[in-house]
Design an enzyme around this catalytic site. Sequence first.
Site, PDB file in Angstrom:
ATOM      1  N   MET A  11      -7.777  76.554  34.416  1.00 54.20           N
ATOM      2  CA  MET A  11      -9.234  76.709  34.421  1.00 54.20           C
ATOM      3  C   MET A  11      -9.948  76.045  35.583  1.00 54.20           C
ATOM      4  O   MET A  11     -11.162  75.919  35.549  1.00 54.20           O
ATOM      5  CB  MET A  11      -9.871  76.279  33.098  1.00 54.20           C
ATOM      6  CG  MET A  11      -9.410  75.051  32.386  1.00 54.20           C
ATOM      7  SD  MET A  11      -8.853  73.632  33.269  1.00 54.20           S
ATOM      8  CE  MET A  11     -10.249  73.022  34.073  1.00 54.20           C
TER       9      MET A  11
ATOM     10  N   GLN B 177      -6.060  75.665  27.380  1.00 52.17           N
ATOM     11  CA  GLN B 177      -5.354  74.574  26.723  1.00 52.17           C
ATOM     12  C   GLN B 177      -6.248  73.806  25.759  1.00 52.17           C
ATOM     13  O   GLN B 177      -7.474  73.853  25.864  1.00 52.17           O
ATOM     14  CB  GLN B 177      -4.812  73.615  27.776  1.00 52.17           C
ATOM     15  CG  GLN B 177      -3.836  74.287  28.710  1.00 52.17           C
ATOM     16  CD  GLN B 177      -2.955  73.275  29.387  1.00 52.17           C
ATOM     17  OE1 GLN B 177      -2.048  72.736  28.782  1.00 52.17           O
ATOM     18  NE2 GLN B 177      -3.222  73.008  30.639  1.00 52.17           N
TER      19      GLN B 177
END
Length: 905
Positions: A137, A335
């Site tokens: 990300m 995550q």
Amino acid sequence: MSTIKTTCPYCGTGCGVEARVTPTGVDIAGDSGHPANFGRLCVKGSALNETVVPEGRLLYPRIRDERGERDTRRASWDEAMDRVADGFARIIDAHGPDAVAFYVSGQVLTEDYYVANKLMKGYIGSANIDTNSRLCMSSAVAGHKRAFGEDVVPVSYEDLDHADLIVLVGSNTAWCHPVLFQRIVKAKQRRPQMKIVVIDPRRTATTELADLHLPLRPGTDVMLFNGLLHALHTGGHTDVNFVDHHTHGFQGALSCAAEHAGSIARVAAHCGLDPDLLESFYKLFGETRKVITCFSMGVNQASTGTDKVNSIINCHLLTGRIGAQGMGPFSLTGQPNAMGGREVGGLANMLAAHMDLENPEHRAIVQGFWNSPRIAERPGLRAVELFEAIEQGRIKAVWIMATNPVVSLPNADQIKRALERCELVVVSDVIENTDTTPFADVLLPAHAWGEKDGTVTNSERRISRQRPFVAPAGEARPDWWALCEVARRWGYGEAFAYSGAHEIFDEHARLTATANPTPGSDARGPFRYLNLGGLTGMDRAAFDALEPVRWPVPPDGAAATDPARHTPFSDGRYFHPDGRARFVATPPRAPGHMPAEDYPLILNTGRVRDQWHTMTRTGLAPRLASHTPEPFVDLHPEDAREAGIRAGELARISSRWGSLVVRARTSGEMPRGTLFVPIHWNAQFSSDARVGRLVNPVVDPVSGEPEFKHTPVRAEPFAVDWHGFVLSRQRLPMDGISWWTRMTGAQFTRYEVAGRQRIDNWPAMARRALGIRSEDTDWIEYVDSASGVYRAALVVDDRIEVCLFVSGCPDLPSRAWLSSLFQKDRIDNVDRIGLLVGEPLDRASDAGPTVCSCFGVGQTAIVDAIRNRGCDSVEALGAALKCGTNCGSCVPELRKLLSGAEVPA
Ligand code: SF4
């Protein structure tokens, strides 16, 4: 024992979990009070109890005495900590602080992350701390910072219930964020007028829900959103007041979009889309006010990832569709704690508490708060560069925590070379044997899920507690504790004297509120939206009782009641110094490497439904292994035909960087010229299926995120002489087998195997390979030399111990029925005949490949219910068999079976 509320350790949805230890194991249920999931869990969360097992755990610290020695030996924590502290100190003294690095993970808790970041940036004085969150990300972070001035996700899960259009870009949400996807499904059922658009080169389980699916050419997202920006403006959808008063850079972004993407025909040609389809999307977006654009790995994991993010945000800024209920750009985090890591600054280009490394004022605030002897002054090396620096000898010591870079990084063989070369490799993990642990000079046993104590933050900025409910295995300790032990040995004990996770959280919360002026307060300093001042001062009991909470939680507690604070940007203020958001001009760029004659296809990588990361945990759960039991490559039937590859056979996929061998499938979901390989398998589970070996090490220039979705490759058959499988109660060595893959079954291990050497005497070979002794008299065998078919099974005291099936072609008997024999205390004569014949005499006893993992419902039972029991809908199948009634991840597969289409096994 009482029920403990904790949080799922897998995806960024961050579901609340209730865990209860029973005399026979652990019961798992969704936490009905948790706002992320309201009691729902996907199959991975539901199977968490199957992963709370001792198998494979690293129980004690281990040390390699001499570099080059093959084995490590058990050591005390004291000795291991001395070794780490002395080793790092020696290298820092000789070569400076930038000669060492930490490589951490979105799997560690915020408290571990905080301490690692503080030690590296404030006490070692380097910013060489990066994380596997870089791989998922960092483009979203960079995009948020460019547009908003701070890494703030402006949308919540609740907003999804209120949107009229949800655009899912580069996200197989149905499989990667299943509980969130089910929330969207429910919202659409409640309000059928809500539209779903999926933008993804692949047809996936998510596209089943789509009103529009745009199968764009890989890597062309920027062009598509530039085209949207232009179309929105020319269509009269610009919110002039918002743009004039709350943004900068509008003209630059718009001119760029007009120059490159000024016509539908041009954009459609570039993106490989039907112009009418594209126009429908642009029209729908233009005419719908409440739009949420969710994006995930298909956007982030690209050499143009940050531009992709900004091209999406540009469209929300132009229309003013941000900062109000049911609208905005929404980064779906991969995550469980990538967001927590961002909060504490656990990336090489961040400082802490959303302050900037390159800003002297911010550095002074953080150094003053930490009272640290030094502070890193420039960004450290990001994941890919960091391991390149290790191979080049510039970094000489690395501490890897809760991640498996030999599997997960691109050009993964380079990671092996780097770690072989590194003077000191420390690995903290819960599992003893991973692809990375053989390179460790010091191995440190860490707390696993169920033992961990601290916090995580999900995609919608919600902080939740992970609480322990079982005793740590062996001598496992928290990662933060090990870091503090090293700090203490360096004379920094006072700054790292935490008695528990609550004290670390308190310090982190205080730092977020330090020099962070809330309206009406006396504080002076750089305003950050991340403010946890209202969560400071918690003792252990208060921390234990902490309820899930979205930040900000400023000291005055206003965020809990003031909607203006709770919806970022609702007041039109952004976090750049002038309070305005930024448009970013995003000229389209080609991916790092394009297909060419040698490597004509594009490799895309990603997740499968029931596995997580490198399978160190999900690989332990039989329920999760059954849906996709082996690694595969999915490719277009025409590409397969041209390459001479047949579905069900093995294929070698190669790039400039490496190759692998996996089973080929042609699901019909891949567009021409592209193929898909899952990320999960590695050397612990398969002979040759580590896809990271192939991935090009190209990164986004702004975020440093690697390009996992676009590697040129070629595909070719991997010819073998025989195919087979083994089910065995014991783990078996696979030495000398050309190709194998392993999965965990209920009371057995399954191996799929294939060999390139011709075997003339299978009975002798099988006895040798399976360790059959002369006194093993209940050995059932069938040989058909002409067709190359061989079957054998060992039965001991009427219980099946092992069975082996071999054939010259991959068309082997059903594993489902054979697997069910391992659940029986006694097999009968009918089963024995079935073993010889290779199929059950009663066909109905074969469940077929698993479709619904939650309730273990196989394809045979579902097809039977459709054909013979009048089940003509997903609901009817659910009522008859329960399939699809828990997490819903299998619903797209149920629909396929209802439509008569085949589901790949
Ligand atoms: S969606 Fe599944 S994997 Fe993700 S947090 Fe929830 S239960 Fe865990």
